[in-house]
Design an enzyme around this catalytic site. Structure first.
Site, mmCIF file in Angstrom:
data_model
loop_
_atom_site.group_PDB
_atom_site.id
_atom_site.type_symbol
_atom_site.label_atom_id
_atom_site.label_comp_id
_atom_site.label_asym_id
_atom_site.label_seq_id
_atom_site.Cartn_x
_atom_site.Cartn_y
_atom_site.Cartn_z
ATOM 1 N N CYS A 62 -7.298 -6.982 -10.303
ATOM 2 C CA CYS A 62 -6.959 -6.914 -8.887
ATOM 3 C C CYS A 62 -7.124 -8.307 -8.302
ATOM 4 O O CYS A 62 -8.085 -9.012 -8.619
ATOM 5 C CB CYS A 62 -7.833 -5.895 -8.154
ATOM 6 S SG CYS A 62 -9.513 -5.778 -8.761
ATOM 7 N N GLU A 110 -5.892 -4.307 2.641
ATOM 8 C CA GLU A 110 -4.865 -4.789 1.731
ATOM 9 C C GLU A 110 -3.592 -3.956 1.760
ATOM 10 O O GLU A 110 -3.639 -2.736 1.869
ATOM 11 C CB GLU A 110 -5.405 -4.806 0.295
ATOM 12 C CG GLU A 110 -6.553 -5.782 0.129
ATOM 13 C CD GLU A 110 -6.945 -6.015 -1.305
ATOM 14 O OE1 GLU A 110 -7.400 -7.132 -1.595
ATOM 15 O OE2 GLU A 110 -6.799 -5.103 -2.147
#
Length: 173
Positions: A62, A110
């Site tokens: 990630c 996000e």
């Protein structure tokens, strides 16, 4: 930290310093990758020196794209930088948005491009100790059971992905 990531400020996408984006809780772009082989998911334990969520378990990879970086190119780059993993073909699965506190008065807000890579062979790994301290392969069922039993050892985003977006990544249950 001097890494600039794409974040929205007053509704406009612009380069923002990564730590500032997290301290201010700015909505920003991200990329997450799950690598699956033989019915098992590769997860990583974040390095102890990470500025947030150190030592917690997360999905395979990630990260945040550089300004104007294609999400798939970012996924390929970070798989190599974090895990030494090359030769995989991440396939875009979905774009999701989440917001979660990650400690230290920081927030991940996000907009994530989710990718799935399914290599024919179990890939060789060469961990970057500044990024990753350990990896494990486990079935999705085992991962879900561990997250349910000890959620505090997993990153907020991995818990969110499994609870709310599992079908987007792995297909129908």
């Amino acid at each position: 930290m001097s890494t600039m990531i794409p974040a929205w400020v007053d509704g406009t996408l612009q380069p923002v310093e990564k730590l500032a984006a997290h301290l201010d809780g700015l909505r920003h772009k991200a990329v997450s990758v799950f690598v699956v082989h033989g019915g098992e998911v590769l997860i990583q334990q974040r390095a102890a020196g990470k500025y947030h969520t150190p030592g917690l378990w997360a999905n395979t990879c990630c990260t945040h794209p550089h300004w104007d970086e294609d999400p798939r190119i970012c996924a390929i780059r970070r798989l190599e930088e974090e895990l030494g993993l090359t030769g995989v073909d991440p396939v875009w699965k979905d774009q999701i948005e989440y917001r979660a506190a990650v400690g230290g008065d920081m927030v991940e807000h996000e907009v994530v491009d989710l990718f799935l890579a399914t290599p024919a062979e179990r890939p060789a790994l060469n961990l970057n100790p500044e990024e990753v301290q350990a990896t494990r392969w486990l079935s999705l069922e085992e991962l879900e059971a561990e997250v349910a039993a000890t959620p505090e050892v997993f990153t907020p985003w991995l818990r969110i992905y499994l609870a709310e977006h599992k079908a987007s990544v792995f297909g129908p249950a």
